[in-house]
Design an enzyme around this catalytic site. Structure first.
Site, short mmCIF file in Angstrom:
data_model
loop_
_atom_site.label_atom_id
_atom_site.label_comp_id
_atom_site.label_asym_id
_atom_site.label_seq_id
_atom_site.Cartn_x
_atom_site.Cartn_y
_atom_site.Cartn_z
N ASN A 46 74.41 -26.70 4.84
CA ASN A 46 74.25 -25.50 4.84
C ASN A 46 75.80 -24.56 4.04
O ASN A 46 76.38 -25.20 3.35
CB ASN A 46 73.16 -24.34 5.53
CG ASN A 46 73.72 -24.58 6.46
OD1 ASN A 46 74.25 -25.67 7.05
ND2 ASN A 46 73.77 -23.12 7.29
N ASP A 47 75.53 -23.08 4.76
CA ASP A 47 76.72 -22.17 3.70
C ASP A 47 78.24 -23.12 3.82
O ASP A 47 78.59 -23.59 4.80
CB ASP A 47 76.93 -21.44 4.46
CG ASP A 47 76.39 -20.72 5.58
OD1 ASP A 47 74.47 -20.95 5.47
OD2 ASP A 47 75.89 -19.47 6.40
N GLN A 63 79.49 -25.48 6.49
CA GLN A 63 77.94 -26.09 7.47
C GLN A 63 77.32 -27.59 7.68
O GLN A 63 77.32 -27.82 6.66
CB GLN A 63 76.65 -25.07 7.64
CG GLN A 63 77.32 -23.01 7.93
CD GLN A 63 77.64 -23.60 9.56
OE1 GLN A 63 77.00 -23.29 10.53
NE2 GLN A 63 79.17 -23.77 10.19
N ARG A 176 76.75 -12.34 13.40
CA ARG A 176 77.40 -13.31 13.50
C ARG A 176 78.16 -13.44 11.44
O ARG A 176 77.87 -12.55 11.41
CB ARG A 176 76.56 -14.91 13.57
CG ARG A 176 75.28 -14.60 12.41
CD ARG A 176 74.15 -16.47 12.60
NE ARG A 176 73.22 -15.98 12.41
CZ ARG A 176 71.85 -15.31 12.86
NH1 ARG A 176 72.07 -15.59 13.89
NH2 ARG A 176 70.47 -15.49 12.05
N ASP A 177 79.59 -14.35 11.40
CA ASP A 177 79.44 -14.42 10.26
C ASP A 177 80.63 -13.71 10.17
O ASP A 177 80.00 -13.65 8.95
CB ASP A 177 78.57 -14.97 9.21
CG ASP A 177 76.85 -14.98 9.34
OD1 ASP A 177 77.47 -16.53 9.89
OD2 ASP A 177 76.30 -15.02 8.99
N GLU A 230 72.68 -11.62 7.02
CA GLU A 230 73.32 -12.94 7.15
C GLU A 230 74.61 -12.65 6.83
O GLU A 230 74.64 -12.20 5.02
CB GLU A 230 72.45 -14.25 7.22
CG GLU A 230 71.83 -14.40 8.47
CD GLU A 230 71.37 -15.43 8.82
OE1 GLU A 230 71.27 -15.99 9.91
OE2 GLU A 230 71.02 -16.08 7.80
#
Ligand code: FRU
Length: 487
Positions: A46-47, A63, A176-177, A230
């Site tokens: 993912n990211d 990810q 997060r992030d 996000e």
């Protein structure tokens, strides 16, 4: 061997890797493997994370769940490149192996300074000691963690910067992030957040030394815009401040916000002295089915480059690649620029190196039909006039323009994906990157973009309608990727 909520150590991964050559071969044989997009060798991606350029080399972490295509426990995978065409795949760099990140080394970013890369990421924790956790306001931990590297491959010890208890008390457990930037000699960090009332926002922290962080402000819209934001990214581009983030829980409005979660770009004026701000414009960054969690960085040439996840969480459409043991990819890299007050995404210049030299130039006139059968290609269409048109991008997939609406229709090739639309007052140009199982369409030199996976392997290109202009179709070659780490 790997359980969803158990730590993974580098040694475990290495043993697993040695034992899973057959799994890699099975995934590699899938005809839907992409030619010029980064994918997981096996499992799930993912990211993009920790994007940066250091001593000439671009580092693209992501990810990664190598073990299965469904995305459970997250590691950071790692690709490097110097030119966005030749890549190296390196061993994963970050494992959920500590008490701070035991249930996932979640997304984060890189900040280059003083001849080192400093990384910031979220250590995800999930607690199972009680059965009454709602996992929103209780039962989770989100740690902000840092480490450094002098080469992008070897990392220092993880250092805990903030825990769930350190964030403002009205926040939920979903924080997060981290993404870090500098402004007027001070460092800032943005974090994606959800408060206890279920309002999405960004938390802004400040630091003098990148170690001790102080809470400064929260950034959100006047009217609630989703329950969680996000992957925030706040940066200045040609004198304009832009906040990119991914709001979850926004209702569809006409042809806008049609995906389950959004990826938006907001124009924001932020006064870093008084902390007053105003969000003046919100728009979707992409109009397709598969675009989420992008990250930007400044490269050594000063370009603001964006790479996104060519996927989306929680969608009800699927990817048949899962049967071959892998899922998802990253988008092609794009350069962000401001053109007349508007945020523009342009395919990175380096992608021209993918052109093989073989090209077809076709003129099209009112009501004539142009037909070709390429599958993997870049098509550049310049319209002299266009009242309406219908273009076939491959068998079963169309892009049509009528009454100022541009519609991507995946027909029966979408695995649950149907149509996505955008309003375009005047259709002037298209630049289409078609890979084996994806398409990225840049409209009017990057004013709008559609990014989507597509699942038809039959090449067909045609253009017809009340339009006149020129189409150039370039044959493209694949990236070269060296690696895994033992090769
Ligand atoms: C976005 C996201 C991030 C999180 C990561 C976990 O896709 O949910 O918020 O850090 O993925 O893989």
């Amino acid at each position: 061997m790997f359980e969803k909520y158990k730590k993974v150590f580098r040694e475990d991964y290495r043993t697993w890797y040695e034992e899973n050559g057959a799994y890699r071969e099975k995934a590699a044989e899938d005809p839907r493997r992409l030619w010029f997009h980064l994918m997981p060798k096996t499992g799930w991606m993912n990211d993009p994370n920790g994007l940066c350029q250091f001593h000439g080399t671009y580092h693209i972490y992501y990810q990664y769940t190598p073990f299965e295509p469904t995305g459970e426990l997250k590691l950071w995978g790692h690709y490097t490149t110097k030119d966005f065409v030749h890549y190296k795949e390196d061993e994963p760099v970050l494992f959920p192996d500590s008490d701070y990140d035991a249930h996932g080394a979640y997304s984060g970013s890189a900040y280059v300074e003083d001849d080192q890369i400093r990384f910031f990421y979220t250590g995800n924790l999930k607690y199972f000691d009680r059965d009454d956790y709602d996992y929103i306001n209780s039962g989770r931990g989100s740690n902000t963690i840092t480490f450094t590297s002098k080469n992008g491959h070897d990392f220092t010890e993880k250092e805990l910067l903030m825990t769930t208890a350190d964030y403002p008390s009205d926040m939920s457990n979903h924080i997060r992030d981290p993404k870090v930037f500098q402004q007027n000699g001070m460092y800032y960090m943005v974090l994606g957040a959800r408060d206890r009332e279920g309002t999405g926002m960004v938390l802004l922290y400040q630091s003098k030394d990148l170690k001790k962080w102080t809470y400064k402000n929260r950034i959100t819209t006047k009217e609630k815009f989703g329950y969680m934001w996000e992957c925030p990214d706040l940066f200045e581009l040609d004198g304009e401040w832009i906040l990119i983030c991914c709001p979850q829980g926004v209702k569809q409005q006409g042809i806008d916000y049609a995906n389950v979660h959004q990826c938006t770009a907001m124009k924001i004026s932020y006064d870093f002295v008084t902390d007053e701000y105003e969000i003046t414009d919100i728009r979707l960054l992409d109009r397709g089915f598969d675009f989420y969690a992008p990250q930007t960085f400044l490269d050594e040439k000063g370009r603001r480059i964006l790479i996104g996840w060519m996927g989306i969480p929680d969608a009800d459409y699927t990817n048949p690649t899962t049967e071959s043991g892998w899922q998802h990819a990253l988008t092609i890299p794009r350069q962000l620029v401001m053109r007349g007050n508007q945020l523009i995404q342009e395919p990175l210049e380096e992608l021209k190196q993918l052109r093989t030299g073989e090209e077809i130039v076709e003129r099209f006139e009112e009501q004539t039909k142009v037909c070709r059968d390429n599958l993997v290609y870049e098509a550049v269409v310049e319209y002299e006039t266009c009242r309406s048109m219908k273009m076939v991008l491959r068998k079963g997939v169309t892009l049509s323009y009528e009454n100022e609406i541009l519609t991507l229709d995946l027909g029966t090739c979408g695995f649950g994906r149907d149509t996505r639309k955008v309003k375009v007052k005047e259709l002037k140009s298209l630049q289409i990157f078609a890979d084996t199982s994806s398409v990225e369409i840049f409209v009017n030199h990057g004013e709008e973009v559609f990014t989507s996976r597509i699942y038809s392997l039959e090449g067909e290109i045609s253009m017809e309608g009340s339009c006149r202009g020129k189409m150039t179709i370039y044959s493209l070659k694949a990236f070269s990727i060296e690696g895994g780490y033992d090769e």
